[in-house]
Design a protein around this motif. Structure first.
Motif, PDB file in Angstrom:
ATOM      1  N   MET A   1       0.893  -1.063  -0.063  1.00 25.02           N
ATOM      2  CA  MET A   1      -0.074  -0.157   0.168  1.00 25.02           C
ATOM      3  C   MET A   1       0.927   1.363   0.014  1.00 25.02           C
ATOM      4  O   MET A   1       1.970   1.330   0.744  1.00 25.02           O
ATOM      5  N   LYS A   2       0.614   2.326  -0.821  1.00 32.49           N
ATOM      6  CA  LYS A   2       1.110   3.371  -0.816  1.00 32.49           C
ATOM      7  C   LYS A   2       0.740   4.339   0.244  1.00 32.49           C
ATOM      8  O   LYS A   2      -0.380   4.788   0.118  1.00 32.49           O
ATOM      9  N   ILE A   3       1.849   5.000   0.932  1.00 36.80           N
ATOM     10  CA  ILE A   3       1.685   6.061   1.849  1.00 36.80           C
ATOM     11  C   ILE A   3       1.833   7.398   1.192  1.00 36.80           C
ATOM     12  O   ILE A   3       2.445   7.807   0.650  1.00 36.80           O
ATOM     13  N   VAL A   4       0.484   7.993   1.329  1.00 36.83           N
ATOM     14  CA  VAL A   4       0.539   9.520   0.982  1.00 36.83           C
ATOM     15  C   VAL A   4       0.431  10.238   2.240  1.00 36.83           C
ATOM     16  O   VAL A   4      -0.377  10.261   3.121  1.00 36.83           O
ATOM     17  N   ALA A   5       1.446  11.167   2.579  1.00 31.74           N
ATOM     18  CA  ALA A   5       1.679  12.001   3.555  1.00 31.74           C
ATOM     19  C   ALA A   5       1.198  13.290   3.134  1.00 31.74           C
ATOM     20  O   ALA A   5       1.841  13.906   2.109  1.00 31.74           O
ATOM     21  N   VAL A   6       0.260  14.046   3.880  1.00 32.98           N
ATOM     22  CA  VAL A   6       0.111  15.279   3.652  1.00 32.98           C
ATOM     23  C   VAL A   6       0.500  15.974   4.617  1.00 32.98           C
ATOM     24  O   VAL A   6       0.193  16.021   5.941  1.00 32.98           O
ATOM     25  N   LEU A   7       1.330  17.018   4.359  1.00 35.27           N
ATOM     26  CA  LEU A   7       1.994  17.956   5.428  1.00 35.27           C
ATOM     27  C   LEU A   7       1.243  19.124   5.819  1.00 35.27           C
ATOM     28  O   LEU A   7       0.753  19.917   5.176  1.00 35.27           O
ATOM     29  N   ALA A   8       0.816  19.098   7.186  1.00 31.07           N
ATOM     30  CA  ALA A   8       0.268  19.769   7.981  1.00 31.07           C
ATOM     31  C   ALA A   8       1.082  21.081   8.677  1.00 31.07           C
ATOM     32  O   ALA A   8       1.617  20.638   9.397  1.00 31.07           O
ATOM     33  N   LEU A   9       1.105  22.183   8.062  1.00 29.35           N
ATOM     34  CA  LEU A   9       1.797  23.162   8.749  1.00 29.35           C
ATOM     35  C   LEU A   9       0.866  24.341   9.319  1.00 29.35           C
ATOM     36  O   LEU A   9      -0.256  24.380   8.697  1.00 29.35           O
ATOM     37  N   ASP A  10       1.359  25.005  10.461  1.00 26.07           N
ATOM     38  CA  ASP A  10       0.549  25.970  10.891  1.00 26.07           C
ATOM     39  C   ASP A  10       0.217  27.044   9.616  1.00 26.07           C
ATOM     40  O   ASP A  10       1.171  27.268   8.846  1.00 26.07           O
ATOM     41  N   GLU A  11      -1.067  27.558   9.606  1.00 32.29           N
ATOM     42  CA  GLU A  11      -1.471  28.841   8.776  1.00 32.29           C
ATOM     43  C   GLU A  11      -1.742  28.062   7.596  1.00 32.29           C
ATOM     44  O   GLU A  11      -1.799  28.628   6.413  1.00 32.29           O
ATOM     45  N   MET A  12      -1.832  26.911   7.359  1.00 32.78           N
ATOM     46  CA  MET A  12      -2.136  26.192   6.055  1.00 32.78           C
ATOM     47  C   MET A  12      -3.651  26.750   5.728  1.00 32.78           C
ATOM     48  O   MET A  12      -4.522  26.562   6.440  1.00 32.78           O
ATOM     49  N   VAL A  13      -4.201  26.148   4.527  1.00 37.42           N
ATOM     50  CA  VAL A  13      -5.370  26.469   4.081  1.00 37.42           C
ATOM     51  C   VAL A  13      -6.209  25.110   4.161  1.00 37.42           C
ATOM     52  O   VAL A  13      -5.749  24.163   3.783  1.00 37.42           O
ATOM     53  N   GLY A  14      -6.874  25.170   5.120  1.00 34.63           N
ATOM     54  CA  GLY A  14      -7.726  23.905   5.555  1.00 34.63           C
ATOM     55  C   GLY A  14      -8.269  23.043   4.416  1.00 34.63           C
ATOM     56  O   GLY A  14      -8.219  21.892   4.370  1.00 34.63           O
ATOM     57  N   PHE A  15      -8.946  23.689   3.393  1.00 33.25           N
ATOM     58  CA  PHE A  15      -9.474  22.947   2.275  1.00 33.25           C
ATOM     59  C   PHE A  15      -8.645  22.273   1.570  1.00 33.25           C
ATOM     60  O   PHE A  15      -8.676  20.995   1.069  1.00 33.25           O
ATOM     61  N   GLU A  16      -7.225  22.874   1.378  1.00 32.56           N
ATOM     62  CA  GLU A  16      -6.153  22.294   0.535  1.00 32.56           C
ATOM     63  C   GLU A  16      -5.750  21.079   1.345  1.00 32.56           C
ATOM     64  O   GLU A  16      -5.319  20.284   0.807  1.00 32.56           O
ATOM     65  N   LEU A  17      -5.672  21.137   2.584  1.00 25.69           N
ATOM     66  CA  LEU A  17      -5.375  19.953   3.409  1.00 25.69           C
ATOM     67  C   LEU A  17      -6.233  18.725   3.260  1.00 25.69           C
ATOM     68  O   LEU A  17      -5.693  17.538   3.316  1.00 25.69           O
ATOM     69  N   THR A  18      -7.250  18.725   2.817  1.00 33.50           N
ATOM     70  CA  THR A  18      -8.365  17.892   2.659  1.00 33.50           C
ATOM     71  C   THR A  18      -8.423  17.380   1.443  1.00 33.50           C
ATOM     72  O   THR A  18      -8.970  16.237   1.077  1.00 33.50           O
ATOM     73  N   ILE A  19      -7.951  18.022   0.151  1.00 34.03           N
ATOM     74  CA  ILE A  19      -7.787  17.429  -1.015  1.00 34.03           C
ATOM     75  C   ILE A  19      -7.273  16.378  -1.523  1.00 34.03           C
ATOM     76  O   ILE A  19      -7.997  15.448  -1.919  1.00 34.03           O
TER      77      ILE A  19
END
Length: 331
Positions: free
Chosen positions: A1-19
């Motif tokens: 299974m391929k791991i997809v890591a979404v990098l969450a940093l302070d002040e990120m745009v929430g919608f883009e985090l969920t895409i």
């Protein structure tokens, strides 16, 4: 299974985090077996979204160490005026790239990849409003403000917000094929491959005192891609002189009529190669080229591969796209 890591940093745009989770998660539902393990990764396992778009405190099970095993890392955007991320974040991205991980950015996430030096010497996309800033801040990057996304080896960048959906869907297409990608797009209620680039969204103020709109003429051009349209033909349809047509077209769409027509023909050729069994020579004629040889250099310039290679990579399972002549006003 391929791991997809979404990098969450302070002040990120929430919608883009969920895409990424939306697209790769939907692909898991479509594929015969789940292919992706989507993980939200944050320094200290905590992050806070940008208050302009709604502040949310996020807690996750994964810290930066999770980037070590990631097949794909997606970096959402923050305002480009924010300071660069901490060195530990940039070092983690560099290490992931050095070991061969695929790294992608959404919108202004390109500024984070640039700060890590991952875009030096590459073409890159970001939101058209911030493209000039990216180019000025990082002159070693070839910034293209007109495209929805760019794949440059294992480093990928996308334009504003929704283009992150386009890029993630393209990554699914690369991993699992055109059929799974098309079904994922259908599940997500989006087109399998959005036509056009950012140029159609860039603000080009209309010349003072003009009320000339060219939408009808663009629709007519799109419905007649198979015909040998000349600049004079287009000008006649718009009831303008050739000189006025070029001026108004560029002011409204940021390109010339013939440049737009050529790009539309290549886009349509891509659709036909993906969704029909027609020979490449037939595809070329339906898309308005004299023959396959005439189409090939334009196709390679826009798609990055030959028509034959493109079909081998992206041929879908169910032919469905009509020719412009068959479609009539639909196109």
């Amino acid at each position: 299974m391929k791991i997809v890591a979404v990098l969450a940093l302070d002040e990120m745009v929430g919608f883009e985090l969920t895409i990424p989770g939306q697209v790769f998660g939907a692909a898991n539902l479509i594929a015969a077996t789940p292919e992706y393990d989507v993980r939200i990764v944050a320094p200290g396992r905590r992050a806070r979204t940008d208050s302009l778009f709604g502040a949310v405190e996020l807690r996750t099970d994964w810290d930066l160490a999770a980037l070590t095993d990631a097949h794909t890392i997606v970096v959402p955007g923050r305002a480009p005026t924010h300071p660069d991320p901490p060195r530990i974040v940039l070092d983690a991205l560099r290490a992931a790239h050095a070991r061969g991980a695929r790294i992608a950015s959404v919108c202004t996430g390109a500024f984070i990849l640039a700060a890590a030096g991952l875009l030096d010497g590459r073409r890159a996309a970001t939101h058209w409003e911030h493209a000039e800033m990216l180019a000025q801040r990082y002159p070693a990057i070839d910034v293209d403000p007109t495209v929805l996304y760019i794949e440059d080896g294992t480093v990928c960048t996308s334009a504003g917000v929704a283009a992150g959906l386009d890029l993630c869907l393209q990554l699914v297409r690369n991993d699992l094929g055109a059929t799974v990608a098309a079904d994922t797009a259908r599940h997500t209620v989006m087109p399998p491959q959005r036509q056009g680039g950012q140029a159609q969204f860039i603000s080009h103020p209309a010349p003072a005192g003009t009320d000339i709109l060219l939408g009808d003429t663009m629709q007519w051009m799109n419905a007649n891609l198979h015909r040998p349209l000349t600049l004079a033909d287009i000008a006649d349809h718009a009831a303008l002189s050739v000189r006025s047509l070029n001026r108004h077209f560029r002011s409204q769409f940021g390109t010339t009529p013939l440049q737009w027509l050529l790009a539309a023909r290549v886009r349509y050729a891509r659709e036909l190669l993906e969704t029909t069994d027609s020979a490449v020579e037939t595809v070329a004629r339906h898309a308005g080229f004299a023959n396959a040889a005439a189409m090939r250099p334009h196709f390679v310039r826009q798609a990055g591969v030959s028509p034959v290679s493109y079909r081998a990579n992206f041929r879908a399972a169910h032919p469905s796209v009509p020719t412009p002549a068959e479609a009539g006003s639909w196109r």
